[in-house]
Structures are given as structure tokens and as C-alpha cells.
Design a protein around this motif. Structure first.
Motif, PDB file in Angstrom:
ATOM      1  N   PRO A 181      67.060  14.539  -5.489  1.00  0.00           N
ATOM      2  CA  PRO A 181      66.406  13.674  -4.688  1.00  0.00           C
ATOM      3  C   PRO A 181      65.045  14.478  -4.386  1.00  0.00           C
ATOM      4  CG  PRO A 181      67.848  15.080  -3.287  1.00  0.00           C
ATOM      5  CD  PRO A 181      68.166  15.176  -4.657  1.00  0.00           C
ATOM      6  N   PHE A 182      64.222  13.301  -3.872  1.00  0.00           N
ATOM      7  CA  PHE A 182      62.712  13.705  -3.378  1.00  0.00           C
ATOM      8  C   PHE A 182      62.257  12.762  -2.139  1.00  0.00           C
ATOM      9  CE2 PHE A 182      62.564  10.657  -6.628  1.00  0.00           C
ATOM     10  CZ  PHE A 182      61.478   9.844  -6.282  1.00  0.00           C
ATOM     11  N   VAL A 183      61.570  13.489  -1.445  1.00  0.00           N
ATOM     12  CA  VAL A 183      61.069  12.640  -0.134  1.00  0.00           C
ATOM     13  C   VAL A 183      59.647  12.697  -0.129  1.00  0.00           C
ATOM     14  CG1 VAL A 183      61.183  12.874   2.415  1.00  0.00           C
ATOM     15  CG2 VAL A 183      63.364  13.284   0.966  1.00  0.00           C
ATOM     16  N   PHE A 184      58.860  11.757   0.102  1.00  0.00           N
ATOM     17  CA  PHE A 184      57.576  11.715   0.750  1.00  0.00           C
ATOM     18  C   PHE A 184      57.301  12.048   2.238  1.00  0.00           C
ATOM     19  CE2 PHE A 184      57.381   9.191  -3.071  1.00  0.00           C
ATOM     20  CZ  PHE A 184      56.237   9.926  -3.632  1.00  0.00           C
ATOM     21  N   THR A 185      56.559  13.012   2.399  1.00  0.00           N
ATOM     22  CA  THR A 185      56.403  13.171   3.960  1.00  0.00           C
ATOM     23  C   THR A 185      55.017  13.289   4.550  1.00  0.00           C
ATOM     24  OG1 THR A 185      56.351  15.795   3.386  1.00  0.00           O
ATOM     25  CG2 THR A 185      58.677  14.663   4.014  1.00  0.00           C
ATOM     26  N   VAL A 196      64.186  14.609   5.288  1.00  0.00           N
ATOM     27  CA  VAL A 196      64.413  15.898   4.885  1.00  0.00           C
ATOM     28  C   VAL A 196      65.631  16.672   5.746  1.00  0.00           C
ATOM     29  CG1 VAL A 196      63.618  18.157   4.860  1.00  0.00           C
ATOM     30  CG2 VAL A 196      62.216  16.102   4.316  1.00  0.00           C
ATOM     31  N   LEU A 197      65.562  16.225   7.053  1.00  0.00           N
ATOM     32  CA  LEU A 197      66.845  16.773   7.900  1.00  0.00           C
ATOM     33  C   LEU A 197      68.098  16.344   7.120  1.00  0.00           C
ATOM     34  CD1 LEU A 197      65.377  16.414  11.276  1.00  0.00           C
ATOM     35  CD2 LEU A 197      66.231  18.767  10.361  1.00  0.00           C
ATOM     36  N   ASP A 198      67.960  15.003   6.896  1.00  0.00           N
ATOM     37  CA  ASP A 198      69.522  14.594   6.486  1.00  0.00           C
ATOM     38  C   ASP A 198      70.029  15.036   5.212  1.00  0.00           C
ATOM     39  OD1 ASP A 198      69.639  12.889   8.608  1.00  0.00           O
ATOM     40  OD2 ASP A 198      68.815  11.004   7.354  1.00  0.00           O
ATOM     41  N   HIS A 199      68.941  15.451   4.488  1.00  0.00           N
ATOM     42  CA  HIS A 199      69.184  16.245   3.033  1.00  0.00           C
ATOM     43  C   HIS A 199      69.854  17.659   3.201  1.00  0.00           C
ATOM     44  CE1 HIS A 199      68.297  13.330   0.041  1.00  0.00           C
ATOM     45  NE2 HIS A 199      67.277  12.831   0.608  1.00  0.00           N
TER      46      HIS A 199
END
Length: 207
Positions: A181-185, A196-199
Motif C-alpha cells: 500500500p501507499f498513502v498520500f498525506t 497511516v495509523l490504520d496500516h
């Protein structure tokens, strides 16, 4: 028997200077503490305690000062997280002497796309943080930091219009080069922080 580093969940946070690792930590740690976790933080640097001192100031009243430490690697920071993580492991063991109830340790280290990868003994779960200001071609360059981390964090999305970074291109390329996965922040507005916290929770705390 006293607990050791093997009894504590660990998360590595790597990325280049200026990518926003410290800002990300500043958002993650208080929320982890609010969830009832006892959290320690280690900042890797070459010769100083500057990063650790900055984190102590930011976490005052949230994390005990004795649970924020700096590790001076004496060489490129990746030495202490990849080639020889013994200094970091010893610091976790030192945390546990005073805080045997410790649940989680976050380990921050600078390093470029090739260097900032974590020894599996040191980090159960790893994040690699990049900034859109570095250029929207970073994901498709396929460095180990981007490709091999458990979670890629593409930070400072608010800067995209000012640096001509195309977030859709970064999304496409990240999806292409990664299996994970990847996340934009945007740490200023906390956009993406909950994801991010969920991951992190799913990847290391509830795994």
C-alpha cells in the motif's frame, strides 16, 4: 525474565531529509498514546542529539522524556538501521529496563531511496516517507526504499501545485512499482494520517 527488544513491536520510519518524517511522527505518536499504547521513539543521527531533542520538546507531556532517545551512528544513519542495528536494539532494551510495559517503538532515520531500508530484526514494519517536492518521478525510480517498505507515505501533498508535481502520476507509478500500500498525506491538515495509523495497527499491532 526481563523483556527484550524481541518482546516489543517496532516500526521503522525512513526517508530523505526534508520529507516530513518528524512531522509524521509528531502526528502519529500522540494518537497512538491516546489509544492507550506505551510508545518509545528513537531518532538516528550521525553525530548529534538534535533530532531527539526536538522530538522531546514536541512530545512533552505526551511521552516520558526517558522514552525519547537519540542514537548517534557515527556514520551514515543507514548503518544503524540496516548494516548493524545493534545500537538501536540496545536502546530498545534500555527503554525496557525502566518501562517493561512498553508496547511499541518507532525508529526514525534519514536516508536516500537506496539506504533507508531497515534490518528485519530492527523493524517489524517499515514506512518510507517521500515528499512531492522531491519530484513526481520518485516512485517510478524504483529505489528499495520506495519498493520494499511495508507502507509508502507520499507526503506534503499541499505543495504539489507549487512544484509542478502531478499526484495522479505519483499514484499511477506507486501502484505500478509496489505490491504493498501507499498513502498520500499532508501533515499540516492531518489528511491521510488516520490511514497511516490504520496500516500501522493492522501491520504490526494486530498482525
Amino acid at each position: 525474565m526481563s523483556p527484550t527488544h524481541r518482546d516489543v513491536a517496532t516500526v521503522g520510519i525512513g526517508g530523505p531529509v526534508g520529507s516530513g518524517k518528524t512531522s509524521l511522527l509528531t502526528k502519529l505518536v500522540p494518537q497512538l498514546c491516546e489509544a492507550g499504547l506505551d510508545v518509545g521513539v528513537i531518532a538516528n543521527d550521525i553525530l548529534t542529539q538534535e533530532d531527539a531533542n526536538r522530538l522531546r520538546d514536541r512530545f512533552e507531556g505526551v511521552v516520558p522524556e526517558s522514552l525519547v532517545a537519540g542514537v548517534e551512528t557515527g556514520a551514515c544513519p543507514h548503518t544503524g538501521i540496516r548494516e548493524d542495528p545493534s545500537m538501536n536494539l540496545q536502546q530498545i532494551d534500555s527503554f525496557l529496563v525502566e518501562h517493561p510495559e512498553l508496547d511499541l517503538v518507532l525508529i526514525e532515520s534519514g536516508g536516500d531511496n537506496l539506504a533507508a531500508t531497515f534490518d528485519p530484526e530492527l523493524a517489524d514494519y517499515s514506512l518510507y516517507v517521500i515528499s512531492v517536492a522531491e519530484g513526481d518521478d520518485i516512485p517510478r525510480k524504483r529505489g528499495p526504499g520506495v519498493v520494499d517498505c511495508d507502507l509508502l507515505v507520499i507526503n506534503k501533498t499541499d505543495l504539489a501545485p507549487y512544484v509542478d508535481a502531478d499526484l495522479q502520476v505519483m499514484r499511477r507509478d506507486a501502484r505500478s512499482v509496489r505490491d504493498g500500500p501507499f498513502v498520500f498525506t499532508d501533515c499540516k491538515t492531518e489528511d491521510g494520517i488516520a490511514r497511516v495509523l490504520d496500516h500501522v495497527r493492522d501491520g504490526v499491532l494486530f498482525a
